[in-house]
Design an enzyme around this catalytic site. Structure first.
Site, PDB file in Angstrom:
ATOM      1  CB  CYS A 103      -0.923  -0.023   1.220  1.00  0.00           C
ATOM      2  SG  CYS A 103      -1.964   1.432   1.274  1.00  0.00           S
ATOM      3  CE  LYS A 142      -1.718  -6.991  -3.810  1.00  0.00           C
ATOM      4  NZ  LYS A 142      -1.892  -5.555  -3.623  1.00  0.00           N
ATOM      5  N   GLY A 227      -7.689  -6.784  -9.170  1.00  0.00           N
ATOM      6  CA  GLY A 227      -8.279  -5.675  -8.427  1.00  0.00           C
ATOM      7  C   GLY A 227      -9.265  -4.939  -9.312  1.00  0.00           C
TER       8      GLY A 227
HETATM    9  C1  LIG Z   1      -8.951   1.554  -4.385  1.00  0.00           C
HETATM   10  C2  LIG Z   1      -7.856   0.556  -4.181  1.00  0.00           C
HETATM   11  C3  LIG Z   1      -7.698  -0.023  -2.943  1.00  0.00           C
HETATM   12  C4  LIG Z   1      -6.684  -0.958  -2.733  1.00  0.00           C
HETATM   13  N1  LIG Z   1      -6.563  -1.549  -1.514  1.00  0.00           N
HETATM   14  C5  LIG Z   1      -5.629  -2.513  -1.321  1.00  0.00           C
HETATM   15  C6  LIG Z   1      -5.529  -3.194  -0.081  1.00  0.00           C
HETATM   16  O1  LIG Z   1      -6.267  -2.931   0.863  1.00  0.00           O
HETATM   17  N2  LIG Z   1      -4.596  -4.171   0.028  1.00  0.00           N
HETATM   18  C7  LIG Z   1      -3.757  -4.496  -1.005  1.00  0.00           C
HETATM   19  O2  LIG Z   1      -2.918  -5.379  -0.846  1.00  0.00           O
HETATM   20  N3  LIG Z   1      -3.826  -3.867  -2.166  1.00  0.00           N
HETATM   21  C8  LIG Z   1      -4.743  -2.901  -2.365  1.00  0.00           C
HETATM   22  N4  LIG Z   1      -4.825  -2.268  -3.566  1.00  0.00           N
HETATM   23  C9  LIG Z   1      -3.930  -2.700  -4.649  1.00  0.00           C
HETATM   24  C10 LIG Z   1      -4.567  -3.844  -5.439  1.00  0.00           C
HETATM   25  O3  LIG Z   1      -4.742  -4.983  -4.636  1.00  0.00           O
HETATM   26  C11 LIG Z   1      -3.716  -4.228  -6.649  1.00  0.00           C
HETATM   27  O4  LIG Z   1      -2.481  -4.748  -6.249  1.00  0.00           O
HETATM   28  C12 LIG Z   1      -3.481  -3.061  -7.583  1.00  0.00           C
HETATM   29  O5  LIG Z   1      -4.647  -2.286  -7.752  1.00  0.00           O
HETATM   30  C13 LIG Z   1      -3.017  -3.542  -8.965  1.00  0.00           C
HETATM   31  O6  LIG Z   1      -3.902  -4.486  -9.487  1.00  0.00           O
HETATM   32  P1  LIG Z   1      -5.116  -4.136 -10.494  1.00  0.00           P
HETATM   33  O7  LIG Z   1      -4.496  -3.477 -11.693  1.00  0.00           O
HETATM   34  O8  LIG Z   1      -5.705  -5.483 -10.774  1.00  0.00           O
HETATM   35  O9  LIG Z   1      -6.027  -3.204  -9.784  1.00  0.00           O
HETATM   36  C14 LIG Z   1      -5.798  -1.303  -3.782  1.00  0.00           C
HETATM   37  C15 LIG Z   1      -5.979  -0.706  -5.046  1.00  0.00           C
HETATM   38  C16 LIG Z   1      -6.972   0.210  -5.242  1.00  0.00           C
HETATM   39  C17 LIG Z   1      -7.120   0.842  -6.604  1.00  0.00           C
END
Ligand SMILES: Cc1cc2nc3c(=O)[nH]c(=O)nc-3n(C[C@H](O)[C@H](O)[C@H](O)COP(=O)(O)O)c2cc1C
Length: 345
Positions: A103, A142, A227
């Site tokens: 994060c 992660k 995500g």
């Molecule tokens: C709004 C938002 C909230 C997220 N919250 C978390 C979280 O609580 N824990 C986490 O490990 N990653 C979090 N992420 C990251 C996502 O898990 C992911 O690794 C990242 O968005 C890239 O993947 P994607 O392109 O599939 O979204 C968050 C991403 C977004 C956009």
């Protein structure tokens, strides 16, 4: 594809719904699981808030038996607190625990947690060791690619995770400095895979089934975490699964009317966990994802972002449905997606 293994837990496939702060509540998780995710996580929790039974945390960590396997994720940098939180999480019945080292938001980073912890590998190692030794359930981590372009330490942290006894590692291959800009570099996912022998899960920019196939093939990773790609289309999990098994999407992608029906259900499930006012605030965000590709829906978006009650929400959806049907027409007996089919008042 071989199903993902988290220590003793074998998932039904190799697709994981990402923990998402502010998003991955029960309604979201149930739909991701129904449409094919092998595992879903409750929203990330700051370890201090979890240990202090903070009121908001009580809502965030709520899950039901029908969600199993269900994971919890902590952000923190204090080994003793993390260990205590893991023990509590095990007692509360979670199936697996993840440490968030990805994060980038200041609220988490200023406590030295999330991706900020990657700048302190020795402390990160202590946190991971403490978590693993505290519980019997599988613990994972992660991570990001590193702190910035000058500190791409994902291999070092990956090896530490393996040594600490973590059973899997997810990488979102952007740096902390990048936050969400640019593209996830899954070549680094491949480099992590080559550096460790625990399962590696790739997270980042998987928006279509072909993206998943490409990342799996190019990096050799063991699983995919999704995500943003499944926002408003939880069936992306099913579609990826089908493409991996059969080379193509077999089940028809839900059309507008079915999408509206899923949105109605999503809202009704939110009402199980939140009071109606809060559920309306939450659903406004999700709703725009579900309706954005529906022809003619743009004119309703503004109303949707202002809904204040259950009735108002269903009225807007009725209007979208009616408008869509007036444009394309529907068979007389087609009630899927209409209010009557779902809401018994
Ligand atoms: C709004 C938002 C909230 C997220 N919250 C978390 C979280 O609580 N824990 C986490 O490990 N990653 C979090 N992420 C990251 C996502 O898990 C992911 O690794 C990242 O968005 C890239 O993947 P994607 O392109 O599939 O979204 C968050 C991403 C977004 C956009």
């Amino acid at each position: 594809m071989t199903p993902l293994k988290y220590g003793p837990i074998t998932l039904k496939n190799n697709l994981v719904a990402a923990p998402l702060a502010g998003i991955s509540n029960r309604a979201y998780r149930v739909l991701c699981r129904r449409y094919g995710a092998g595992l879903a996580y409750v929203e990330m929790l700051k370890v201090e808030s979890y240990l202090h039974h903070n009121r908001k945390t009580m809502t965030l960590k709520y899950y039901r038996e029908d969600e199993r396997p269900v994971g919890i994720q902590f952000a923190g940098n204090n080994p003793a607190w993390l260990a205590e939180a893991c023990r509590m999480a095990e007692d509360e019945g979670y199936d697996t625990i993840d440490l968030n080292m990805g994060c980038p938001v200041p609220k988490i980073g200023k406590c030295g947690a999330g991706s900020a912890l990657m700048a302190y590998p020795e402390r990160a190692a202590k946190c991971m060791e403490a978590m693993v030794s505290a519980v019997k359930i599988p613990v994972t981590v992660k991570i990001r690619a590193g702190v910035n372009d000058n500190c791409l330490n994902f291999r070092e942290i990956g090896r530490m995770a393996e040594q600490a006894g973590m059973v899997a590692i997810t990488i979102h291959p952007r740096t902390r400095a990048q936050s969400f800009t640019g593209l996830a570099n899954h070549q680094l996912t491949g480099e992590l895979k080559a550096a460790v022998s625990i399962p590696v899960i790739a997270s980042g920019d998987v928006k279509e089934p072909e993206d998943a196939v490409r990342v799996l093939r190019q990096s050799g990773c063991d699983g995919i975490m999704i995500g943003r790609g499944c926002w408003g289309r939880p069936w992306l999990f099913r579609e990826i699964d089908e493409v991996l098994h059969y080379g193509r999407v077999v089940t028809e992608t839900p059309g507008p009317i079915e999408r509206l029906a899923v949105l109605r259900e999503h809202f009704e499930m939110l009402l199980e966990s939140f009071d109606p006012r809060h559920a309306c605030q939450v659903v406004r965000r999700y709703a725009t994802w579900y309706i954005k590709d529906i022809p003619g829906s743009a004119q309703f978006r503004h109303r949707m972002t202002k809904v204040e009650s259950r009735n108002e929400f269903h009225e807007v959806l009725d209007d979208i449905t009616a408008h869509f049907e007036s444009v394309v027409g529907v068979p007389e007996d087609e009630y899927v997606g209409r209010r009557a089919a779902l809401v018994s008042t």
